[in-house]
Design a protein around this motif. Structure first.
Motif, PDB file in Angstrom:
ATOM      1  N   GLY A  61       0.765  -1.204  -0.087  1.00  0.00           N
ATOM      2  CA  GLY A  61      -0.066  -0.067   0.098  1.00  0.00           C
ATOM      3  C   GLY A  61       0.806   1.344  -0.038  1.00  0.00           C
ATOM      4  O   GLY A  61       0.536   2.309  -0.773  1.00  0.00           O
ATOM      5  N   MET A  62       1.961   1.160   0.917  1.00  0.00           N
ATOM      6  CA  MET A  62       2.847   2.269   0.612  1.00  0.00           C
ATOM      7  C   MET A  62       3.528   2.585  -0.582  1.00  0.00           C
ATOM      8  O   MET A  62       3.629   3.766  -1.025  1.00  0.00           O
ATOM      9  CB  MET A  62       3.986   2.348   1.914  1.00  0.00           C
ATOM     10  N   GLU A  63       3.870   1.357  -1.365  1.00  0.00           N
ATOM     11  CA  GLU A  63       4.212   1.588  -2.528  1.00  0.00           C
ATOM     12  C   GLU A  63       3.308   2.206  -3.573  1.00  0.00           C
ATOM     13  O   GLU A  63       3.701   3.075  -4.531  1.00  0.00           O
ATOM     14  CB  GLU A  63       4.961   0.018  -2.904  1.00  0.00           C
ATOM     15  N   ALA A  64       1.787   1.889  -3.340  1.00  0.00           N
ATOM     16  CA  ALA A  64       1.067   2.317  -4.434  1.00  0.00           C
ATOM     17  C   ALA A  64       0.692   3.638  -3.900  1.00  0.00           C
ATOM     18  O   ALA A  64       0.589   4.564  -5.051  1.00  0.00           O
ATOM     19  CB  ALA A  64      -0.091   1.158  -4.173  1.00  0.00           C
ATOM     20  N   ILE A  65       0.661   4.005  -2.878  1.00  0.00           N
ATOM     21  CA  ILE A  65       0.232   5.628  -2.594  1.00  0.00           C
ATOM     22  C   ILE A  65       1.477   6.464  -2.576  1.00  0.00           C
ATOM     23  O   ILE A  65       1.259   7.714  -2.660  1.00  0.00           O
ATOM     24  CB  ILE A  65      -0.390   5.581  -1.109  1.00  0.00           C
ATOM     25  N   SER A  66       2.701   6.144  -2.915  1.00  0.00           N
ATOM     26  CA  SER A  66       3.734   6.942  -2.898  1.00  0.00           C
ATOM     27  C   SER A  66       3.644   7.814  -4.200  1.00  0.00           C
ATOM     28  O   SER A  66       4.384   8.753  -4.286  1.00  0.00           O
ATOM     29  CB  SER A  66       5.219   6.209  -2.864  1.00  0.00           C
ATOM     30  N   LYS A  67       2.991   7.176  -5.069  1.00  0.00           N
ATOM     31  CA  LYS A  67       2.779   7.784  -6.468  1.00  0.00           C
ATOM     32  C   LYS A  67       1.519   8.854  -6.333  1.00  0.00           C
ATOM     33  O   LYS A  67       1.252   9.773  -7.203  1.00  0.00           O
ATOM     34  CB  LYS A  67       2.552   6.956  -7.740  1.00  0.00           C
ATOM     35  N   ARG A  68       0.784   8.635  -5.467  1.00  0.00           N
ATOM     36  CA  ARG A  68      -0.403   9.380  -5.168  1.00  0.00           C
ATOM     37  C   ARG A  68      -0.151  10.897  -4.303  1.00  0.00           C
ATOM     38  O   ARG A  68       0.853  11.155  -3.736  1.00  0.00           O
ATOM     39  CB  ARG A  68      -1.619   8.843  -4.493  1.00  0.00           C
ATOM     40  N   LEU A  70      -1.010  13.845  -1.489  1.00  0.00           N
ATOM     41  CA  LEU A  70      -1.011  13.662  -0.041  1.00  0.00           C
ATOM     42  C   LEU A  70      -2.151  13.185   0.866  1.00  0.00           C
ATOM     43  O   LEU A  70      -2.093  12.534   1.885  1.00  0.00           O
ATOM     44  CB  LEU A  70      -0.487  15.121   0.702  1.00  0.00           C
ATOM     45  N   LEU A  71      -3.138  13.652   0.124  1.00  0.00           N
ATOM     46  CA  LEU A  71      -4.248  13.184   0.875  1.00  0.00           C
ATOM     47  C   LEU A  71      -4.556  11.724   0.916  1.00  0.00           C
ATOM     48  O   LEU A  71      -5.208  11.118   1.752  1.00  0.00           O
ATOM     49  CB  LEU A  71      -5.818  13.960  -0.057  1.00  0.00           C
ATOM     50  N   PHE A  72      -4.322  11.051  -0.348  1.00  0.00           N
ATOM     51  CA  PHE A  72      -4.537   9.466  -0.362  1.00  0.00           C
ATOM     52  C   PHE A  72      -3.833   8.968   0.460  1.00  0.00           C
ATOM     53  O   PHE A  72      -3.874   8.194   1.385  1.00  0.00           O
ATOM     54  CB  PHE A  72      -4.501   8.976  -1.814  1.00  0.00           C
ATOM     55  N   GLN A  73      -2.452   9.586   0.715  1.00  0.00           N
ATOM     56  CA  GLN A  73      -1.458   9.123   1.587  1.00  0.00           C
ATOM     57  C   GLN A  73      -1.918   9.031   3.101  1.00  0.00           C
ATOM     58  O   GLN A  73      -2.034   8.143   3.937  1.00  0.00           O
ATOM     59  CB  GLN A  73      -0.180   9.886   1.515  1.00  0.00           C
ATOM     60  N   ILE A  74      -2.664  10.313   3.330  1.00  0.00           N
ATOM     61  CA  ILE A  74      -3.146  10.369   4.753  1.00  0.00           C
ATOM     62  C   ILE A  74      -4.385   9.309   4.974  1.00  0.00           C
ATOM     63  O   ILE A  74      -4.386   8.853   6.185  1.00  0.00           O
ATOM     64  CB  ILE A  74      -3.660  11.843   5.220  1.00  0.00           C
ATOM     65  N   ILE A  75      -5.324   9.289   4.133  1.00  0.00           N
ATOM     66  CA  ILE A  75      -6.137   8.125   4.014  1.00  0.00           C
ATOM     67  C   ILE A  75      -5.667   6.956   4.414  1.00  0.00           C
ATOM     68  O   ILE A  75      -6.336   6.036   5.429  1.00  0.00           O
ATOM     69  CB  ILE A  75      -7.012   8.584   3.013  1.00  0.00           C
ATOM     70  N   PHE A  76      -4.755   6.457   3.450  1.00  0.00           N
ATOM     71  CA  PHE A  76      -4.443   5.081   3.837  1.00  0.00           C
ATOM     72  C   PHE A  76      -3.767   4.712   5.081  1.00  0.00           C
ATOM     73  O   PHE A  76      -4.000   3.824   5.606  1.00  0.00           O
ATOM     74  CB  PHE A  76      -3.238   4.870   2.621  1.00  0.00           C
TER      75      PHE A  76
END
Length: 103
Positions: A61-68, A70-76
């Motif tokens: 998940g961290m690998e996937a959201i590293s491309k997204r 800041l909002l998606f990172q915080i939600i994840f």
């Protein structure tokens, strides 16, 4: 926030995936042939299976959201925190449901 760490998450995910496949294979083979008689080793493998799977989901998940963004990172990260809290404190869920039903 995690943009530069994408390669690190990728390598960690690959290593953990291989370790988990080996762990699952050993546990499945042991269920049929019971070659591990040490309860401590079985307990360690069971812990690896349980918490390693959660860790693998977190790393991928961290690998996937590293491309997204800041909002998606915080939600994840918030959702992973909720999962970890409920995993380590199972009574939290019952207390939460009790608080909601009392209102």
């Amino acid at each position: 926030m995690f943009k530069g760490l994408e390669k690190l998450w990728d390598v960690l995910g690959e290593i953990l995936a291989v370790l988990l496949v080996i762990t699952y294979a050993v546990l499945i083979i042991n269920a049929n042939f019971q070659f591990i008689h040490n309860d401590t080793v079985l307990m360690i493998l069971d812990i690896l299976r349980t918490y390693g799977s959660l860790l693998l989901v977190g790393i991928v998940g961290m690998e996937a959201i590293s491309k997204r963004g800041l909002l998606f990172q915080i939600i994840f990260i918030a959702l992973m925190a909720v999962v970890v809290i409920f995993l380590f404190f199972p009574d939290t869920y019952a207390n939460l449901i009790g608080m909601i039903s009392n209102k």
